[in-house]
Design a protein around this motif. Structure first.
Motif, PDB file in Angstrom:
ATOM      1  N   UNK A 274       6.267  23.047  34.753  1.00 23.11           N
ATOM      2  CA  UNK A 274       6.396  23.753  33.482  1.00 23.11           C
ATOM      3  C   UNK A 274       6.150  25.263  33.628  1.00 23.11           C
ATOM      4  N   UNK A 275       5.758  25.685  34.820  1.00 20.54           N
ATOM      5  CA  UNK A 275       5.323  27.067  35.011  1.00 20.54           C
ATOM      6  C   UNK A 275       6.453  27.996  35.427  1.00 20.54           C
ATOM      7  N   UNK A 276       7.209  27.598  36.439  1.00 20.77           N
ATOM      8  CA  UNK A 276       8.027  28.552  37.185  1.00 20.77           C
ATOM      9  C   UNK A 276       9.504  28.501  36.824  1.00 20.77           C
ATOM     10  N   UNK A 277      10.151  29.628  37.065  1.00 18.11           N
ATOM     11  CA  UNK A 277      11.595  29.740  36.886  1.00 18.11           C
ATOM     12  C   UNK A 277      12.312  28.848  37.899  1.00 18.11           C
ATOM     13  N   UNK A 278      13.587  28.570  37.628  1.00 20.80           N
ATOM     14  CA  UNK A 278      14.361  27.611  38.425  1.00 20.80           C
ATOM     15  C   UNK A 278      14.385  27.983  39.909  1.00 20.80           C
ATOM     16  N   UNK A 279      14.644  29.250  40.215  1.00 14.03           N
ATOM     17  CA  UNK A 279      14.775  29.646  41.626  1.00 14.03           C
ATOM     18  C   UNK A 279      13.439  29.493  42.360  1.00 14.03           C
ATOM     19  N   UNK A 280      12.346  29.708  41.687  1.00  8.08           N
ATOM     20  CA  UNK A 280      11.028  29.571  42.318  1.00  8.08           C
ATOM     21  C   UNK A 280      10.723  28.099  42.585  1.00  8.08           C
ATOM     22  N   UNK A 281      11.101  27.224  41.657  1.00  6.40           N
ATOM     23  CA  UNK A 281      10.916  25.788  41.865  1.00  6.40           C
ATOM     24  C   UNK A 281      11.767  25.318  43.041  1.00  6.40           C
ATOM     25  N   UNK A 282      13.004  25.830  43.137  1.00 12.23           N
ATOM     26  CA  UNK A 282      13.872  25.473  44.269  1.00 12.23           C
ATOM     27  C   UNK A 282      13.234  25.876  45.595  1.00 12.23           C
ATOM     28  N   UNK A 283      12.708  27.088  45.655  1.00 13.85           N
ATOM     29  CA  UNK A 283      12.043  27.549  46.871  1.00 13.85           C
ATOM     30  C   UNK A 283      10.851  26.651  47.204  1.00 13.85           C
ATOM     31  N   UNK A 284      10.042  26.345  46.196  1.00 11.16           N
ATOM     32  CA  UNK A 284       8.868  25.493  46.407  1.00 11.16           C
ATOM     33  C   UNK A 284       9.271  24.130  46.955  1.00 11.16           C
ATOM     34  N   UNK A 285      10.354  23.582  46.440  1.00 10.00           N
ATOM     35  CA  UNK A 285      10.810  22.270  46.907  1.00 10.00           C
ATOM     36  C   UNK A 285      11.245  22.308  48.371  1.00 10.00           C
ATOM     37  N   UNK A 286      11.947  23.368  48.768  1.00 17.53           N
ATOM     38  CA  UNK A 286      12.404  23.442  50.162  1.00 17.53           C
ATOM     39  C   UNK A 286      11.238  23.702  51.114  1.00 17.53           C
ATOM     40  N   UNK A 287      10.271  24.498  50.675  1.00 19.86           N
ATOM     41  CA  UNK A 287       9.075  24.708  51.497  1.00 19.86           C
ATOM     42  C   UNK A 287       8.331  23.385  51.654  1.00 19.86           C
ATOM     43  N   UNK A 288       8.194  22.679  50.547  1.00 16.01           N
ATOM     44  CA  UNK A 288       7.469  21.409  50.574  1.00 16.01           C
ATOM     45  C   UNK A 288       8.224  20.349  51.380  1.00 16.01           C
ATOM     46  N   UNK A 289       9.523  20.483  51.434  1.00 19.14           N
ATOM     47  CA  UNK A 289      10.333  19.512  52.142  1.00 19.14           C
ATOM     48  C   UNK A 289       9.984  19.380  53.608  1.00 19.14           C
ATOM     49  N   UNK A 290       9.384  20.406  54.197  1.00 13.83           N
ATOM     50  CA  UNK A 290       9.002  20.344  55.612  1.00 13.83           C
ATOM     51  C   UNK A 290       7.702  19.578  55.816  1.00 13.83           C
ATOM     52  N   UNK A 291       7.010  19.226  54.710  1.00 13.82           N
ATOM     53  CA  UNK A 291       5.727  18.525  54.814  1.00 13.82           C
ATOM     54  C   UNK A 291       5.810  17.093  54.299  1.00 13.82           C
ATOM     55  N   UNK A 292       6.186  16.922  53.019  1.00 18.22           N
ATOM     56  CA  UNK A 292       6.153  15.559  52.477  1.00 18.22           C
ATOM     57  C   UNK A 292       7.378  15.161  51.645  1.00 18.22           C
ATOM     58  N   UNK A 304      16.337  31.643  35.156  1.00 22.07           N
ATOM     59  CA  UNK A 304      16.811  31.523  36.538  1.00 22.07           C
ATOM     60  C   UNK A 304      15.750  32.002  37.514  1.00 22.07           C
ATOM     61  N   UNK A 305      15.176  33.168  37.249  1.00 18.47           N
ATOM     62  CA  UNK A 305      14.125  33.687  38.119  1.00 18.47           C
ATOM     63  C   UNK A 305      14.674  34.378  39.351  1.00 18.47           C
ATOM     64  N   UNK A 306      13.794  35.094  40.052  1.00 20.76           N
ATOM     65  CA  UNK A 306      14.190  35.881  41.218  1.00 20.76           C
ATOM     66  C   UNK A 306      13.199  35.682  42.348  1.00 20.76           C
TER      67      UNK A 306
END
Length: 620
Positions: A274-292, A304-306
């Motif tokens: 509920x916090x972040x703009x779409x692009x930030x959530x996308x980045x978080x998901x790809x970063x997290x993808x390397x862990x779990x 959209x976010x930057x």
């Protein structure tokens, strides 16, 4: 599909996690009570779910628990979080909200005989281990430190036989051989809970329900102890954990917590950010993808976010680089607030990086290097520094602003010359006391004449001479000349307090979170519209984290490879989790600034991992 149906689906999508709170409420049913671990990623409303659960418990069970002198225990990570939760619960006495240290101390503090036996045994073991290392180790500085450590511990052990009562302050320094330090309270408290039947009965009898916020970073000793208590008392003791294993950033948390949760526990999950703009959530998901591989969804009404990655050489003028980054972000986002340093948060890896950038390194370095002030240095609770910031700084401001009323208020509140007891005892000489206090204030203020900025030591000397304020007992030692064999704490404090007073004010602003700077670790749970994440291994001075390895600019060590083979935590995994935490603080725009000698490697890794696209990366 009609527009109204689309709108309805989007609305339902934004409430996809509402069932989680209902699942938690069912865990508290009288018929089938169950413990649980609630997984909640960044920005998912973890604290809101915790508050909702507590409010439900207050309504459903509060009266019965109160009538039986029982409480619901809530353990969280910081004093700030404790205050926020307590405030939202309206400070109702049915809830015992505390940090880990406070919670454990409240449980064990009445058992002074057991505490004494534990401390003596623990110290004896520590001395034996250090003496064993000393017999096998080489000479030099390390050997000298071991000898000093042995002497200090033996001195304390000798004095313990006269101790009647141990003291402990969860929120500051603990000085003296009869004071317990933070790690002792954790180890001892967890051990008592895990091994003593009496302590387990006290715990479960007083707190039949225990909820833990930020459970992934809760001390592993306590988590292990609570699992033991749960297994033995599951019919009368209920545990609820709230957390996110990806946001485990401290090494003393429980490894692989999610796989240690008992099979019969409920495990509700939240997937909405509920916090972040779409692009930030996308980045978080790809970063997290390397862990779990866990993924979140942005809200349907999220912007959209930057996100941008800026790469610079570590030899660069870093302050200038970061100013340029902020200027570029203002242009890229159309958000003029990036031009104002107070309107964005700069996240650095370690506190000394803020000390260097914000100008309080001369104060910070001797205290940090001493190794005696870890917690109190971070939170601003070192007594001498706190006194100067909380009392002297506002007094100077009031005096220089000719605010006589405020000067009088501060002096009356803090000065022993004008306290109620002294004033009442000197009814005939009150005028003399008032004049003495006024003279003392004026004497102190002369240190700032002609735009001078006095050292903190000279301020303490003036106060000591006039008796304007009561000072901590160790100030006498700080103000004295260095003597061979004196406490390392005193030496470090004297060196730190040689700095000009405005440096202390800058330090205290940082320690109380009133600057643009914060650490990657320290902002967990917080959020900001604009965030600049600074990645700089050259300033990190440690081996626990390495952004260079995460971004492919440095090879894995043999230890990294060995830990990977054995399924253990590695510096790369720790750093990736920390990057996730830092980036997910941003609501609207995020600038990641990476300092490296291998700009090409960082850029190509960022692209190959799908963290950033080419148009989002800039060398600077």
């Amino acid at each position: 599909m009609s527009k109204s149906i689309c709108d309805e689906e989007q609305l339902l999508d934004d409430h996809v996690d509402d069932h989680v709170d209902e699942e938690i409420k069912k865990c508290f049913s009288e018929e089938n009570p169950r413990s649980f671990f609630m997984f909640a990623g960044a920005g998912s409303g973890k604290t809101r779910s915790l508050i909702n659960a507590l409010s439900f418990l207050d309504k459903e069970k509060g009266a019965v628990l109160s009538a039986n002198a029982k409480q619901i225990a809530v353990i969280t990570y910081t004093n700030v979080a404790c205050e926020e939760i307590s405030r939202r619960l309206r400070y109702k006495p049915i809830f015992a909200v505390s940090t880990i240290h406070s919670f454990l101390w409240e449980l064990v503090k009445s058992y002074q005989k057991d505490i004494k036996e534990w401390v003596i045994y623990s110290l004896t073991e520590e001395i034996a281990k250090i003496e064993d290392k000393q017999s096998k180790g080489r000479g030099g500085i390390a050997a000298e430190k071991r000898l000093a450590d042995i002497k200090r511990k033996k001195d304390r052990l000798f004095k313990l036989k006269n101790v009647k009562r141990f003291s402990y302050n969860p929120n500051g320094e603990n000085v003296g051989y009869d004071s317990l330090n933070h790690s002792e309270v954790i180890k001892m408290g967890a051990e008592f809970i895990a091994t003593e039947d009496t302590m387990q009965k006290i715990l479960t009898g007083k707190y039949p329900i225990l909820l833990i916020d930020e459970s992934q970073d809760t001390k592993k000793e306590l988590i292990d102890a609570l699992f033991i208590v749960y297994e033995k008392h599951k019919s009368t003791f209920q545990v609820g954990m709230f957390g996110d294993t990806m946001q485990r950033i401290y090494t003393d948390g429980k490894d692989d917590l999610s796989n240690c949760i008992p099979e019969e526990w409920e495990k509700p999950e939240k997937i909405m950010n509920h916090r972040s703009a779409i692009r930030i959530v996308e980045l978080a998901n790809t970063v997290r993808g390397t862990i779990d591989g866990q993924r979140q969804k942005a809200r349907s009404d999220a912007s959209k976010g930057t996100v941008r990655l800026f790469i610079a050489l570590p030899s660069s003028d870093k302050e200038e680089v970061e100013r340029r980054v902020a200027k570029i972000m203002a242009e890229e986002t159309g958000d003029a607030s990036w031009h104002n340093e107070s309107e964005y948060k700069s996240l650095i890896l370690e506190h000394h990086m803020a000390a260097s950038r914000f100008g309080f390194n001369s104060l910070y370095e001797p205290l940090n290097s001493s190794g005696y002030f870890d917690t109190s240095l971070r939170d601003g609770s070192i007594s001498e520094l706190s006194f100067l910031a909380k009392v002297i700084s506002p007094l100077v401001i009031a005096y220089q602003s000719s605010n006589d009323f405020e000067v009088s208020r501060i002096v009356r509140r803090h000065s022993p010359l004008l306290n109620k007891k002294t004033f009442a005892a000197e009814r005939e000489d009150q005028t003399i006391l008032l004049q003495k206090a006024e003279n003392a204030v004026q004497e102190l203020m002369t240190l700032w004449e002609n735009e001078s900025i006095p050292s903190c030591l000279n301020i303490l000397k003036s106060i000591k001479e006039t008796g304007l304020f009561e000072l901590d007992k160790r100030v006498d030692d700080i103000l004295a000349e260095f003597i061979e064999g004196e406490s390392a704490k005193i030496t470090a404090l004297r060196k730190a307090l040689e700095v000009p007073f405005d440096e202390l004010e800058r330090y205290y602003s940082y320690a109380t979170d009133n600057t643009q700077f914060a650490t990657h670790q320290g902002v967990k749970g917080l959020e900001f519209p604009r965030v600049m994440v600074i990645l700089d291994d050259t300033e990190a001075r440690g081996f626990l984290f390495s952004y260079e390895k995460v971004f492919g600019a440095k090879e894995k060590t043999d230890t990294d490879k060995k830990n990977e083979r054995e399924g253990k935590d590695t510096s790369i995994m720790r750093t990736t989790r920390l990057l996730y935490v830092a980036c997910t603080r941003a609501q609207e725009s995020l600038a990641v600034v990476a300092y490296t000698n291998d700009i090409e490697a960082v850029s190509s890794t960022a692209i190959s991992n799908n963290w950033f696209v080419e148009g989002e990366i800039m060398s600077i």
